[in-house]
Design a protein around this motif. Sequence first.
Motif, PDB file in Angstrom:
ATOM      1  N   LEU A 292       0.831  -1.209   0.000  1.00  0.00           N
ATOM      2  CA  LEU A 292       0.000   0.000   0.000  1.00  0.00           C
ATOM      3  C   LEU A 292       0.865   1.259   0.000  1.00  0.00           C
ATOM      4  O   LEU A 292       0.625   2.195  -0.787  1.00  0.00           O
ATOM      5  CB  LEU A 292      -0.926  -0.015   1.211  1.00  0.00           C
ATOM      6  CG  LEU A 292      -1.789   1.243   1.404  1.00  0.00           C
ATOM      7  CD1 LEU A 292      -2.742   1.418   0.236  1.00  0.00           C
ATOM      8  CD2 LEU A 292      -2.553   1.167   2.722  1.00  0.00           C
ATOM      9  N   TYR A 407      -8.229  -0.062  -0.675  1.00  0.00           N
ATOM     10  CA  TYR A 407      -7.549  -0.961   0.256  1.00  0.00           C
ATOM     11  C   TYR A 407      -8.472  -1.340   1.413  1.00  0.00           C
ATOM     12  O   TYR A 407      -8.473  -2.503   1.860  1.00  0.00           O
ATOM     13  CB  TYR A 407      -6.281  -0.286   0.783  1.00  0.00           C
ATOM     14  CG  TYR A 407      -5.390  -1.222   1.572  1.00  0.00           C
ATOM     15  CD1 TYR A 407      -4.554  -2.123   0.938  1.00  0.00           C
ATOM     16  CD2 TYR A 407      -5.401  -1.199   2.968  1.00  0.00           C
ATOM     17  CE1 TYR A 407      -3.737  -2.984   1.652  1.00  0.00           C
ATOM     18  CE2 TYR A 407      -4.588  -2.056   3.694  1.00  0.00           C
ATOM     19  CZ  TYR A 407      -3.763  -2.942   3.040  1.00  0.00           C
ATOM     20  OH  TYR A 407      -2.970  -3.793   3.759  1.00  0.00           O
ATOM     21  N   LEU A 476      -7.649  -1.127  -7.049  1.00  0.00           N
ATOM     22  CA  LEU A 476      -6.591  -0.556  -6.207  1.00  0.00           C
ATOM     23  C   LEU A 476      -5.405  -0.121  -7.065  1.00  0.00           C
ATOM     24  O   LEU A 476      -4.894   1.000  -6.919  1.00  0.00           O
ATOM     25  CB  LEU A 476      -6.150  -1.593  -5.169  1.00  0.00           C
ATOM     26  CG  LEU A 476      -4.925  -1.217  -4.317  1.00  0.00           C
ATOM     27  CD1 LEU A 476      -5.245  -0.048  -3.406  1.00  0.00           C
ATOM     28  CD2 LEU A 476      -4.455  -2.428  -3.500  1.00  0.00           C
TER      29      LEU A 476
END
Length: 486
Positions: A292, A407, A476
Motif C-alpha cells: 500500500l 484498500y 486498487l
Amino acid sequence: MKINFRRSPALIMFFLAMLFTSVNSIAQTASKAPDTTKVFSLNDLQELVFRYHPIVKQAALLSEAARADVLQSLGYFDPALKAGFGRKVFGETEYYNNWTSELKVPLWLAGADLKIGYDRSVGTYTNPETRTPLPGLTAVGLSIPLGQGLIIDARRNTLRQSKIMVQYAEAERIKQINSTWYVIAKDYWNWYYAYKQFQLVNEGVDLAQRRFDAVSKQTQIGDKPPIDSVEAYITVQERIIQKEKSAVELQNARLVLSNHLWSEQGNPLELPANAAPQPIPESITKPNRLVLDSLVNQANSQHPELVKLRTKGSQLAVERSYRQEMLKPKLNVTGSLISTRTSFSGYVPDYYDFNRGNYKFGVEFAFPLFLRAERGKLKQVKIKQMELDYDLQQSGREIKNNILTSYNDLSAYEAQLRVQMQSINNQQTLVKGEAQKFELGESTLFLINSRETKLIDMRIKRESMVAGYQKTLAELYYKAGTRQDL
C-alpha cells in the motif's frame, strides 16, 4: 379431480415412472457440459490484450503524434534558401537585371539567424542604393535580437512546449491503457463469477437428481411416501430452471469478455466454450501495508493524472517565460560583410574583399507604450498556473484517498470471505446431519432441500465475493495509476 394415492397403488407406480423418465430426460439435456476444459488465466488474457488489442495499439499513437509535433516544431529551425530574378529590356536598353539569393540558417543561440547571400543588380535604371558591380556582391552576416527574443522567441517556445507534450502524451497513453485493462479485468472476473455460479448450480441439479432417484426407489418399495418423490421432482425442476438462467448469464459473460480478444491479424476471437477461469485458493490475503505504501508513493510521483498536470505546469512555465520576454522592446541588429568574391579561388582586391570596411548594417526598434496586450497575456498565464496548482493539490489528495478506499474495501472482503468460508463449512455439517436424520426417518425432504439450497447459495455468494475482491484489487492498482504485476 382429487387423486387418492393410498387407494391407487398402480397409479402411484405409473406416476413415479413418468416422473423418473421425464426428470432423467430434462437433466441429461440441461447438464451437457464440455468434456475438457482449458484454463484461461488473467495472465493469458493480459498477454493477448497488450499484444493485439486495438485500443492498446491506438494508445501508442498518442506518443507518435506528440513526436510528430516535435518534428514539426523543429521545422522552424530548418535552413531556408530563397532566390529571385528580374530583368527588363526595352528599346535595346537594359533597364535592370536583378538577381537576389539568400541562405538563412536559424540558430538556437540567442535567436540569431545566419545569412549568406548573393546579389547582382545592374542596368541603366537600377536604383543606385541597390546597384552592384557586374560580378555581384556576396554577403555573410548575422541578425540578432538584442531585446525581445534574445532569451526565448516564438520558435523556441513552440519547440520547448512540443517536447514537453511528449511526456504529456506518454502519460495519456498509460492512462488509456490502464483504463482499458481495468475494464477488461472486471469483465474477466464477471466471467469467473458466471462460470462458478453455473458450476455450483449444475452440482445442485446433480444432487437433486440423485436424491430424486433414491427417493423414487424407496417410494417404489414403500419406504417413503409418494409425496416425497413429487417434492424431489419439483426441486429438480427448480434447479434446472436456475441452471438454464445461469447458463445464459455465463454465455453473455463469455461474449463480453470476447470483445477484448483479437488475433495478430486484427481479427476478432471468441472465447472457447471449454475455457475455464483460473482457480482461486480458498484463503485470500490482501496486499500488506508495504505494498500500500509503495502504491501511494508511486502514485504521488508517477500517476498519469499527476504527470499530466505537472507537464502542463512545465508547459505554462515556458509560456510564462515567453510572455515575460514579450514585455521587452524589439531591438534587432543586422550586420553583414560584403565582397565581390564569387568563389574561393578567384582573385579579389583587398578593398573589394571581406573586411571591416565593406559591410551592411541595420537596426530595428519598436516598443508599444502601454504593453496592455502583453501584460494581459502574461496575467492569463499566471492565473492558469494558480489554477493548475490547485488542481494538482486536490487531485493528489483524491488519488491518495481513492487508493486507501480501495484498500479498505479489500480488508472488508478479506474479513467477509473468512467468515463466509466458516459459514459454508458449518452449513455443510448441517446438510450432512440432516441427510443422516432423513435416512433414519427423523427429518423431511423439505429440510434437506432447504439446507442444501442454502449451502449452494452460500457457495455462490462466496464466489461473488471472490470476484468482487479481485475487481477491487484491480481497482486498487488502477487508482494508483498502474497495473497489477501478474
